[in-house]
Scaffold this active site. Structure first.
Site, PDB file in Angstrom:
ATOM      1  N   PHE A  92       0.863  -1.180   0.000  1.00  0.00           N
ATOM      2  CA  PHE A  92       0.000   0.000   0.000  1.00  0.00           C
ATOM      3  C   PHE A  92       0.898   1.227   0.000  1.00  0.00           C
ATOM      4  O   PHE A  92       1.712   1.411   0.910  1.00  0.00           O
ATOM      5  CB  PHE A  92      -0.930   0.036   1.208  1.00  0.00           C
ATOM      6  CG  PHE A  92      -1.850   1.229   1.190  1.00  0.00           C
ATOM      7  CD1 PHE A  92      -3.030   1.194   0.470  1.00  0.00           C
ATOM      8  CD2 PHE A  92      -1.525   2.391   1.876  1.00  0.00           C
ATOM      9  CE1 PHE A  92      -3.871   2.310   0.424  1.00  0.00           C
ATOM     10  CE2 PHE A  92      -2.356   3.498   1.837  1.00  0.00           C
ATOM     11  CZ  PHE A  92      -3.536   3.457   1.114  1.00  0.00           C
ATOM     12  N   ASP A 119       9.438   2.477   1.328  1.00  0.00           N
ATOM     13  CA  ASP A 119       8.296   3.201   1.865  1.00  0.00           C
ATOM     14  C   ASP A 119       8.200   2.872   3.349  1.00  0.00           C
ATOM     15  O   ASP A 119       7.745   1.803   3.735  1.00  0.00           O
ATOM     16  CB  ASP A 119       7.033   2.756   1.110  1.00  0.00           C
ATOM     17  CG  ASP A 119       5.748   3.346   1.688  1.00  0.00           C
ATOM     18  OD1 ASP A 119       5.776   3.879   2.812  1.00  0.00           O
ATOM     19  OD2 ASP A 119       4.700   3.235   1.026  1.00  0.00           O
ATOM     20  N   LYS A 179       3.156   9.793   8.525  1.00  0.00           N
ATOM     21  CA  LYS A 179       2.449   9.361   9.724  1.00  0.00           C
ATOM     22  C   LYS A 179       3.038   9.915  11.019  1.00  0.00           C
ATOM     23  O   LYS A 179       2.662  10.968  11.477  1.00  0.00           O
ATOM     24  CB  LYS A 179       2.347   7.830   9.750  1.00  0.00           C
ATOM     25  CG  LYS A 179       1.369   7.289   8.708  1.00  0.00           C
ATOM     26  CD  LYS A 179       1.055   5.845   8.930  1.00  0.00           C
ATOM     27  CE  LYS A 179       0.102   5.281   7.876  1.00  0.00           C
ATOM     28  NZ  LYS A 179      -1.274   5.818   7.966  1.00  0.00           N
TER      29      LYS A 179
END
Length: 396
Positions: free
Chosen positions: A136, A221, A250
């Site tokens: 993702f 990532d 995040k």
């Protein structure tokens, strides 16, 4: 539903399946709703509040910056941005940092940089990027195309060309799809949304070797697993390899919207004035919060706590697995990103936990995902387990 829920449902796009709870306050590993009910938060805003809600150092830094300078254009320098860039560069493989506002934006920047670098240093036809099944990377068109899960892509076809997907943790499958058009390999060192999937050290080293042999860029990532989540500052440290480009978001600013793309000097030089930008990227208030987060991560024992609490939690979960072997298939995790794979759908378990004052998450339908603050205390780990154990005993 209450007034806030009614207003939200009436006036916003219905892009989220929300629980009937309105949260109004948070402190540490706990949040409270508008009825005063207390919840133990083992989702942390999906790995955003790694230091817990309203960490004093983050609040203090942001408040101080709010009184001095809230926003200016990136045509000018600001101290918080310079300081956070230095902290990230000094504590990672990277030399240069680009700031943006989210993980999708950071990954978009990484994709653009990889293509730009190949245009300048290799062959303009080298534009393809290989990503992993189960991955993702975001919901922009480029990052959606990079994502290796069809459920997120349904209805948005045709996707952006130039992306290949292969099985995660399978070096032979990866080698088969590398061509003369490959510019980069992009992967999460640990897949979060894909189910807390952890590759072997051997695979990660072989990917690095393949990139070196083929002169391909390696992009990590670390949007979900960076910033201390795994017990290391960055997840790549567990595998003994370094990427060419890395993305963060995040937890980068302790709850404020922040993203970053990191790269070595030579690769970073492919981005010159005008090639990429972000109006709000590197915002002074957000950067001040990020500085506070980084200082906590590198100057306290929070990373050691993350590893210790992760081991304690996984040990307790494995005991639960022994008690319910027909329901729990596997426990896997690194630090305090922990997945419990079930042989049944996990959504009702999540709801039952919420009713008992515990916030967790289910991904891929059958995997309970736990993302508590990395400074969580042992009694909170035990409290989470006690709720989970009661749900299994009473509801299964």
């Amino acid at each position: 539903m209450n007034r806030i829920a009614d207003l939200t449902e009436k006036n916003t796009f219905q892009t989220y399946s929300r629980y009937p709870v309105t949260l109004v306050r948070g402190k540490g590993s706990r949040v409270w709703d508008d009825n005063g009910k207390e919840y133990l938060d083992f989702l942390s805003g999906i790995a955003v509040c790694n230091l817990g809600h309203c960490h004093p150092a983050v609040v203090k830094a942001a408040q101080a910056q709010l009184e001095k300078l809230i926003h200016v254009s990136n045509f000018f320098y600001t101290e918080p941005q310079a300081e956070l860039a230095e902290l990230l560069a000094d504590n990672s493989f990277a030399d240069k940092i680009f700031f943006c506002n989210s993980g999708a934006e950071a990954n978009e920047a990484a994709i653009k940089l990889a293509r730009k670098y190949e245009h300048e240093h290799a062959d303009p036809n080298r534009f393809e990027i290989i990503t992993m099944g189960g991955s993702f990377h975001g919901r922009t068109f480029a990052t959606l195309s990079a994502t290796g899960q069809k459920k997120f892509q349904k209805g948005f076809e045709p996707l952006l060309p130039g992306f290949q997907h292969v099985a995660f943790n399978d070096i032979d499958a990866l080698k088969e799809v590398v061509t003369d058009f490959t510019s980069a390999i992009m992967l999460e060192p640990i897949q979060g949304e894909g189910g807390v999937n952890i590759p072997s050290v051997k695979f990660m080293k072989e990917v690095r070797q393949l990139c070196d042999e083929k002169d391909i860029l390696l992009i990590f990532d670390e949007v979900q697993v960076g910033m201390g989540r795994t017990g290391k500052l960055f997840a790549y440290e567990h595998f003994g390899v370094e990427p060419d480009i890395m993305t963060l978001a995040k937890a980068l600013a302790g709850g404020f919207p922040a993203g970053a793309m990191l790269a070595g000097k030579k690769i970073a030089e492919s981005f010159s004035p005008g090639t990429h930008a972000s109006t709000f990227g590197g915002n002074p208030v957000v950067m001040a919060a990020g500085v506070a987060v980084m200082r906590e991560l590198i100057s306290t024992d929070v990373l050691d706590n993350c590893l210790e609490m992760g081991r304690h939690f996984c040990a307790k979960l494995n005991n639960l697995k022994e008690e319910y072997p027909g329901i729990i298939k596997e426990i896997r995790g690194k630090g305090l990103i922990v997945g419990v794979e079930l042989n049944i759908d996990g959504k009702e378990i999540v709801k039952s936990c919420l009713n008992r004052g515990l916030i967790i998450n289910c991904t891929c339908d059958t995997i309970l995902r736990f993302l508590p603050p990395i400074n969580v205390m042992k009694e909170d780990i035990d409290g989470c387990f006690n709720v989970l154990e009661s749900v299994f005993k009473e509801g299964l």
